[in-house]
Write an enzyme that holds these catalytic residues in place. Structure first.
Site, PDB file in Angstrom:
ATOM      1  N   GLU A   6       0.888  -1.173   0.000  1.00 26.28           N
ATOM      2  CA  GLU A   6       0.000   0.000   0.000  1.00 26.28           C
ATOM      3  C   GLU A   6       0.917   1.211   0.000  1.00 26.28           C
ATOM      4  O   GLU A   6       1.521   1.542   1.015  1.00 26.28           O
ATOM      5  CB  GLU A   6      -0.924  -0.037   1.217  1.00 26.28           C
ATOM      6  CG  GLU A   6      -2.112   0.892   1.090  1.00 26.28           C
ATOM      7  CD  GLU A   6      -1.767   2.324   1.459  1.00 26.28           C
ATOM      8  OE1 GLU A   6      -1.463   3.117   0.525  1.00 26.28           O
ATOM      9  OE2 GLU A   6      -1.774   2.635   2.645  1.00 26.28           O
ATOM     10  N   CYS A  40      -2.678   8.144   3.930  1.00 25.27           N
ATOM     11  CA  CYS A  40      -2.517   7.393   2.686  1.00 25.27           C
ATOM     12  C   CYS A  40      -3.708   7.636   1.776  1.00 25.27           C
ATOM     13  O   CYS A  40      -3.549   7.955   0.597  1.00 25.27           O
ATOM     14  CB  CYS A  40      -2.387   5.900   2.987  1.00 25.27           C
ATOM     15  SG  CYS A  40      -0.953   5.483   3.987  1.00 25.27           S
TER      16      CYS A  40
END
Length: 630
Positions: free
Chosen positions: A342, A376
């Site tokens: 990720e 994120c």
């Protein structure tokens, strides 16, 4: 007589059907009238509203109530006594850490400090390669025992963690704030609330995605059952960033332990201090349910520590930058260790010409400056239609100017805290300066906050007239800068083009007065996640959904069934439905060959897969002939 024929049986049946239907309709009508009268008299609403309320109540019970059916009464209480650093709002008399002079002075320890006050918090020993290998060995022993544990016991562990979080939320938030400089609200939302939701979802729904799943056996295996079993991979290695020190530890921990694994968590060297307190929590919770304490361990240190972890574990979860992600993948390839990457995003936030800028302002600013933009999955590119562009800029800028910045633990009225990563402060300034040199306007902020020269503060910044050629349009910001792009001509296709012209594809959202229009736009966005008429981070509040993206945002998923199963090896099993059935090979295809094998196979294919009934019947005949003795 010809004009009045006797009723046929069909006519009699039809007449009876009409009479019965009329009686049923009369009963239903009477019932509806009675219910409507009752609800109007005693509930103050009509029947339709009452039905909707009942439906909403059932759904609410399903969403929130199922986990309450779990036996919380037998959940052990865990106590971890915090020290002064974990519980106090201020630490008077502490020396200040000098990042420029002290960082990297030694590889044997990791220095720790509060990014808001620069108070020195001491050092944490760095783990050597040998330390990591020994930790993995201990984890393997613990995992072999834990893999045999029941789902009931695993749920109990999660409930113990849940209870501790609820009873100690303020201390947990204080530790997160001191470690990362975020505000208490940012910690309560981004650290604690999402962790509790993950605990709830896994506790209630996790087991059903990890028990054997039976599937179609196919025509050749009609006499057998076919199933998939989800076998724990063993020891999971998680390399996590510094932006959410509490959640980044417990997020992979929850999934790993519930799926029967052990886990070793390599925390960022910029978020190592909090492992002392969070580590005590984890150890006490494991002890409370009789689980091996070596199931969860920390790996603290620098890149060498992470490299060793990658080469020793059975699966890696990496959350971080694209550059480091590539290095992790390269290192994992040497041992063929599977990885989940990720790698961040550059999320678009589309605002159509029929949206209300004033109404959206709070949502926009919360999305941009939650945790000072160090997210994120968080909006970085605000793509606004020309018709409402100036109005959008005004409402957002006015709200940002009203926000107060400062050390988060010093007051309950702080809106914006500090930034974690010292080198990033220089990066933010580079983004702003480059954008301004190419025509962007700074509507507010744009530099380090001079009121707090000792702390790591960058002013919440709004940049207007950002274009695709600017650095901030291409690189992940991961900071407190709200960048606004203009959509010329108020055109949906142009907004979609702008949004997709990016090497990241993590999350996204679109906003319109017409929800269907927003949904159509979201369907065309290149992103692993999307939210219609809400900020993209809301997808993470649905822990049933997989989290992750593609392109430079990485691959693989955590959260949801995909996250649990992603920490398991799939094992396919076929088994006879009854024990007395024995496998046998038909004579035409048995050894040695009798010359009829090909004819037998052709006939079998026609029987099982022929396109017509005639073809299948022909297959039966051909099989009989092919099976006759030569």
């Amino acid at each position: 007589a010809a004009r009045n024929p006797p009723s046929s049986s069909a006519h009699v049946f039809f007449h009876a059907f009409l009479v019965a239907s009329a009686r049923v309709m009369g009963f239903l009508t009477g019932t509806i009238v009675a219910v409507d009268t009752f609800t109007s008299k005693y509930l103050g609403c009509d029947a339709v509203v009452a039905v909707l309320l009942i439906y909403a109540g059932v759904r609410l019970w399903r969403w929130l109530g199922q986990d309450m059916l779990s036996p919380h009464s037998d959940t052990p209480k865990v106590i971890v006594v915090p020290g002064e650093e974990e519980s106090s709002k201020e630490l008077p008399g502490r020396r200040k850490f000098d990042y420029a002079k002290e960082w990297g002075a030694s590889k044997s320890s990791v220095p720790c400090w509060d990014p808001a006050t620069m108070d020195y918090l001491g050092e944490v020993p760095a783990h050597s390669a040998d330390d990591v290998r020994k930790a993995v060995a201990r984890a393997r022993v613990a995992q072999q025992k834990w893999a045999e544990s029941s789902f009931s016991k695993r749920r109990q562990l999660l409930r113990v963690i849940q209870r501790f979080i609820l009873e100690n939320a303020e201390t947990i938030a204080t530790v997160a704030c001191r470690e990362s400089g975020k505000t208490v609200i940012d910690a309560m939302v981004g650290e604690i609330l999402v962790t509790l939701e993950k605990l709830r979802w896994v506790t209630v729904y996790g087991e059903q995605y990890l028990v054997p799943e039976y599937r179609d056996s196919g025509l050749m295996n009609m006499h057998k059952t076919s199933r998939v079993e989800w076998v724990p991979v063993g020891v999971v290695g998680a390399i996590v960033p510094w932006n959410y020190p509490f959640h980044n530890v417990f997020n992979p921990l929850i999934a790993a332990l519930f799926s029967g694994n052990a886990i070793i968590i390599k925390v960022s060297e910029y978020a190592s201090w909090s492992t002392k307190y969070y580590g005590q929590i984890i150890k006490r919770c494991l002890e409370a349910v009789g689980a091996p304490t070596d199931l969860v361990q920390f790996a603290i240190g620098y890149s060498d520590t992470g490299c060793t972890l990658v080469s020793e574990v059975d699966k890696v979860i990496f959350v971080g930058s694209v550059g480091v992600g590539r290095k992790v993948m390269e290192h994992a390839s040497q041992t063929l260790t599977p990885v989940i990457l990720e790698l961040g995003g550059k999320d678009p936030f589309i605002v159509c010409d029929d949206a209300d800028p004033k109404e959206l302002a709070q949502l926009v600013v919360r999305g941009a400056f939650q945790n000072m933009g160090q997210n994120c999955a968080g909006p970085e590119r605000f793509i606004v239609y020309d018709k409402i562009y100036e109005e959008f800029c005004k409402h957002v800028t006015d709200l940002v100017k009203s926000m107060r910045q400062g050390p988060a633990l010093s007051s309950d009225f702080i809106d914006c805290g500090a930034c974690v990563h010292p080198p990033s402060l220089e990066g933010y300034q580079r983004f702003v300066d480059d954008a301004v040199s190419k025509g962007a306007r700074v509507l507010t902020g744009g530099k380090r906050n001079k009121e707090f020269p000792a702390g790591q503060f960058f002013e919440p910044t709004v940049l207007a007239d950002v274009t695709e050629d600017m650095l901030i349009a291409k690189e992940e910001t991961f900071g407190p800068i709200l960048s606004i792009f203009r959509v010329e001509g108020n055109n949906d296709d142009e907004a979609i083009r702008l949004a997709n012209n990016c090497r990241f594809a993590l999350s996204s959202c679109a906003h319109s007065g017409d929800q269907q229009r927003a949904a159509r736009i979201c369907a065309k966005l290149e992103a692993g996640m999307s939210s219609v008429n809400d900020v993209e981070g809301t997808t993470y509040l649905s822990q049933s959904l997989p989290f992750g993206g593609f392109k430079d945002s990485g691959f693989g998923r955590f959260a949801g069934p995909e996250g649990l199963r992603g920490l398991c090896n799939e094992r396919a099993i076929v088994q006879n439905r009854v024990a007395f059935l024995k496998p046998s090979i038909p004579r035409p295809i048995a050894y040695p060959a009798n010359g009829k094998g090909a004819a037998f196979c052709i006939a079998l294919n026609q029987l099982l897969y022929g396109c017509t009934v005639t073809a299948r019947l022909r297959g039966i005949v051909d099989i009989i002939f092919a099976s006759l003795p030569a």
